[in-house]
Design a protein around this motif. Structure first.
Motif, PDB file in Angstrom:
ATOM      1  N   PHE A 106       0.832  -1.210   0.000  1.00 51.53           N
ATOM      2  CA  PHE A 106       0.000   0.000   0.000  1.00 51.53           C
ATOM      3  C   PHE A 106       0.865   1.259   0.000  1.00 51.53           C
ATOM      4  N   LEU A 107       1.881   1.278   0.855  1.00 48.17           N
ATOM      5  CA  LEU A 107       2.742   2.455   0.962  1.00 48.17           C
ATOM      6  C   LEU A 107       3.598   2.636  -0.288  1.00 48.17           C
ATOM      7  N   ALA A 108       4.052   1.531  -0.881  1.00 49.87           N
ATOM      8  CA  ALA A 108       4.848   1.622  -2.115  1.00 49.87           C
ATOM      9  C   ALA A 108       4.005   2.174  -3.262  1.00 49.87           C
ATOM     10  N   ILE A 109       2.762   1.714  -3.365  1.00 46.35           N
ATOM     11  CA  ILE A 109       1.870   2.205  -4.418  1.00 46.35           C
ATOM     12  C   ILE A 109       1.549   3.684  -4.199  1.00 46.35           C
ATOM     13  N   ALA A 110       1.314   4.056  -2.943  1.00 41.45           N
ATOM     14  CA  ALA A 110       1.047   5.464  -2.634  1.00 41.45           C
ATOM     15  C   ALA A 110       2.228   6.336  -3.057  1.00 41.45           C
ATOM     16  N   GLU A 111       3.442   5.837  -2.861  1.00 45.91           N
ATOM     17  CA  GLU A 111       4.618   6.600  -3.263  1.00 45.91           C
ATOM     18  C   GLU A 111       4.680   6.746  -4.783  1.00 45.91           C
ATOM     19  N   CYS A 112       4.323   5.683  -5.503  1.00 48.83           N
ATOM     20  CA  CYS A 112       4.292   5.758  -6.975  1.00 48.83           C
ATOM     21  C   CYS A 112       3.381   6.882  -7.445  1.00 48.83           C
ATOM     22  N   PHE A 113       2.196   6.965  -6.879  1.00 43.38           N
ATOM     23  CA  PHE A 113       1.236   7.998  -7.271  1.00 43.38           C
ATOM     24  C   PHE A 113       1.691   9.380  -6.808  1.00 43.38           C
ATOM     25  N   LEU A 114       2.235   9.456  -5.600  1.00 40.78           N
ATOM     26  CA  LEU A 114       2.634  10.746  -5.041  1.00 40.78           C
ATOM     27  C   LEU A 114       3.796  11.358  -5.812  1.00 40.78           C
ATOM     28  N   LEU A 115       4.741  10.542  -6.261  1.00 36.95           N
ATOM     29  CA  LEU A 115       5.862  11.062  -7.056  1.00 36.95           C
ATOM     30  C   LEU A 115       5.370  11.660  -8.373  1.00 36.95           C
ATOM     31  N   ALA A 116       4.332  11.050  -8.943  1.00 37.34           N
ATOM     32  CA  ALA A 116       3.747  11.598 -10.176  1.00 37.34           C
ATOM     33  C   ALA A 116       3.069  12.942  -9.893  1.00 37.34           C
ATOM     34  N   MET A 118       3.887  15.029  -7.548  1.00 35.52           N
ATOM     35  CA  MET A 118       4.950  16.012  -7.305  1.00 35.52           C
ATOM     36  C   MET A 118       5.571  16.491  -8.617  1.00 35.52           C
ATOM     37  N   ALA A 119       5.672  15.599  -9.589  1.00 39.53           N
ATOM     38  CA  ALA A 119       6.179  15.999 -10.908  1.00 39.53           C
ATOM     39  C   ALA A 119       5.224  16.997 -11.557  1.00 39.53           C
ATOM     40  N   TYR A 120       3.932  16.765 -11.411  1.00 41.35           N
ATOM     41  CA  TYR A 120       2.933  17.698 -11.952  1.00 41.35           C
ATOM     42  C   TYR A 120       3.033  19.057 -11.270  1.00 41.35           C
ATOM     43  N   ASP A 121       3.265  19.054  -9.969  1.00 42.77           N
ATOM     44  CA  ASP A 121       3.427  20.306  -9.229  1.00 42.77           C
ATOM     45  C   ASP A 121       4.611  21.105  -9.774  1.00 42.77           C
ATOM     46  N   ARG A 122       5.742  20.436 -10.026  1.00 44.32           N
ATOM     47  CA  ARG A 122       6.922  21.114 -10.573  1.00 44.32           C
ATOM     48  C   ARG A 122       6.657  21.612 -11.997  1.00 44.32           C
ATOM     49  N   VAL A 207       2.549   3.633 -15.926  1.00 48.08           N
ATOM     50  CA  VAL A 207       1.799   4.860 -16.240  1.00 48.08           C
ATOM     51  C   VAL A 207       2.359   6.079 -15.493  1.00 48.08           C
ATOM     52  N   PRO A 208       2.533   6.021 -14.148  1.00 50.92           N
ATOM     53  CA  PRO A 208       3.112   7.191 -13.472  1.00 50.92           C
ATOM     54  C   PRO A 208       4.526   7.515 -13.940  1.00 50.92           C
ATOM     55  N   PHE A 209       5.355   6.489 -14.187  1.00 48.83           N
ATOM     56  CA  PHE A 209       6.729   6.737 -14.618  1.00 48.83           C
ATOM     57  C   PHE A 209       6.750   7.405 -15.985  1.00 48.83           C
ATOM     58  N   SER A 210       5.893   6.944 -16.889  1.00 52.67           N
ATOM     59  CA  SER A 210       5.810   7.574 -18.213  1.00 52.67           C
ATOM     60  C   SER A 210       5.338   9.013 -18.089  1.00 52.67           C
ATOM     61  N   PHE A 211       4.369   9.255 -17.214  1.00 48.87           N
ATOM     62  CA  PHE A 211       3.869  10.614 -16.974  1.00 48.87           C
ATOM     63  C   PHE A 211       4.987  11.513 -16.457  1.00 48.87           C
ATOM     64  N   ILE A 212       5.795  10.997 -15.530  1.00 55.39           N
ATOM     65  CA  ILE A 212       6.897  11.775 -14.964  1.00 55.39           C
ATOM     66  C   ILE A 212       7.921  12.111 -16.038  1.00 55.39           C
ATOM     67  N   LEU A 213       8.263  11.139 -16.884  1.00 53.90           N
ATOM     68  CA  LEU A 213       9.245  11.384 -17.944  1.00 53.90           C
ATOM     69  C   LEU A 213       8.748  12.453 -18.918  1.00 53.90           C
ATOM     70  N   VAL A 214       7.467  12.373 -19.304  1.00 59.03           N
ATOM     71  CA  VAL A 214       6.891  13.375 -20.206  1.00 59.03           C
ATOM     72  C   VAL A 214       6.870  14.745 -19.530  1.00 59.03           C
ATOM     73  N   THR A 215       6.483  14.756 -18.253  1.00 61.37           N
ATOM     74  CA  THR A 215       6.405  16.010 -17.504  1.00 61.37           C
ATOM     75  C   THR A 215       7.773  16.684 -17.399  1.00 61.37           C
ATOM     76  N   TYR A 216       8.785  15.902 -17.056  1.00 62.28           N
ATOM     77  CA  TYR A 216      10.128  16.485 -16.947  1.00 62.28           C
ATOM     78  C   TYR A 216      10.689  16.848 -18.317  1.00 62.28           C
TER      79      TYR A 216
END
Length: 309
Positions: A106-116, A118-122, A207-216
């Motif tokens: 649960f905590l690992a999945i929450a981190e996956c979503f939260l990192l995405a 945070m990328a959107y925030d930046r 999906v979140p990792f791809s989103f982060i790469l596109v965002t950055y």
């Protein structure tokens, strides 16, 4: 698999590296150092964010969530691993193992979503600075954080509902009760479980990792348009360090959950799992914030205030 091979499991044996006593002591020292650094750095960051009004911004709100998450993520498994280093064949009850496994998941999945998030925030801060306070209002921040935690709960509940009930063994070849290592013990047909786990992994990791790469990538384009060479260098340095720690977390998770699974859990798999379970929670506060000028300023102001009392 015949019914005679089905085992009624009341406890598990966690192998880890129990066949190598000296290596166990080395792992104990490494785990302890990483765990203490994780607790100290993340707790310090949470205290600074709460006590410093200058850090009451969306970025630090999400960092506070991430630090809180990482403290509990490591605490859900590392203390047990530290204790296990003193036993040749450490055991853990079935109930405790299942609880540890799904809490960590649960905590690992929450981190996956939260990192995405945070990328959107930046992305909003760099690419839309004039509208940033509107895009990332406190209402939106709370909604995004709640969605990350709530989505993680739902994505954890799915594998729990289809968890194999018939096990053909009680030896988990891992330091902790890792989901993939646990699934290796299943006697029953696991095709449905594997398909669901794969779909879950794509949603949670790819999906979140791809989103982060596109965002950055978009952030990088915006940075290149900056007139200040110093500003560009600082932005690229910051984004680069963020991408490194994100790649370690998602890359190790993807290599574990988005590849064909063998019948046994190898020492290589155990080593890879350390990156998302131990290394990344320690690196997150160091990379994301403790090097930050605002955080350093908040620390020295708090220290000066305490010394003047």
């Amino acid at each position: 698999m015949g019914e005679s091979n089905v085992t009624t499991v009341t406890e598990f044996i966690l192998l880890g590296i129990s066949d190598h006593p000296r290596a166990q002591m080395v792992m104990f020292i490494i785990f302890l150092i990483f765990y203490l650094l994780t607790l100290f750095s993340n707790t310090l960051l949470i205290v600074l964010i709460i006590l410093s009004p200058l850090l009451h911004t969306p970025m630090y709100f999400f960092l506070c969530n991430l630090s809180f998450l990482d403290i509990f993520y490591t605490t859900s498994s590392i203390p047990q691993s530290l204790i296990n280093c003193f036993f040749r064949r450490p055991t853990i009850s079935y109930t405790r193992c299942i609880t540890e496994m799904y809490v960590s998941l649960f905590l690992a999945i929450a981190e996956c979503f939260l990192l995405a998030v945070m990328a959107y925030d930046r992305f909003a801060a760099v690419c839309n600075p004039l509208r940033y306070t509107v895009i990332m209002s406190w209402k939106v921040c709370i909604q995004l954080a709640a969605t990350s935690w709530g989505g993680a709960f739902v994505m954890t509940l799915i594998p729990r509902l289809i968890q194999p009930t018939q096990l053909c063994g009680h030896i988990i070849n891992h330091f902790t009760c890792e989901l993939q290592a646990f699934l290796r013990l299943a006697c029953s047909d696991t095709r449905v479980t594997k398909i669901v786990t794969l779909i879950n992994s794509i949603i949670v990791l790819a999906v979140p990792f791809s989103f982060i790469l596109v965002t950055y990538g978009r952030i990088g384009q915006a940075v290149l348009r900056m007139h200040s060479a110093k500003g560009r260098g600082k932005a690229f340095s910051t984004c680069g360090s963020h991408l490194v720690v994100v790649s370690i977390f998602y890359g190790s998770g993807i290599s574990m959950y988005l590849r064909p699974q063998g019948k046994t859990f190898s020492d290589h798999d155990k080593f890879v799992s350390l990156f998302y379970g131990v290394v990344t929670p320690m690196l997150n506060p160091l990379i994301y914030s403790l090097r930050n000028k605002d955080v350093k300023g908040a620390f020295w102001r708090l220290l000066g205030k305490k010394m003047s009392e």
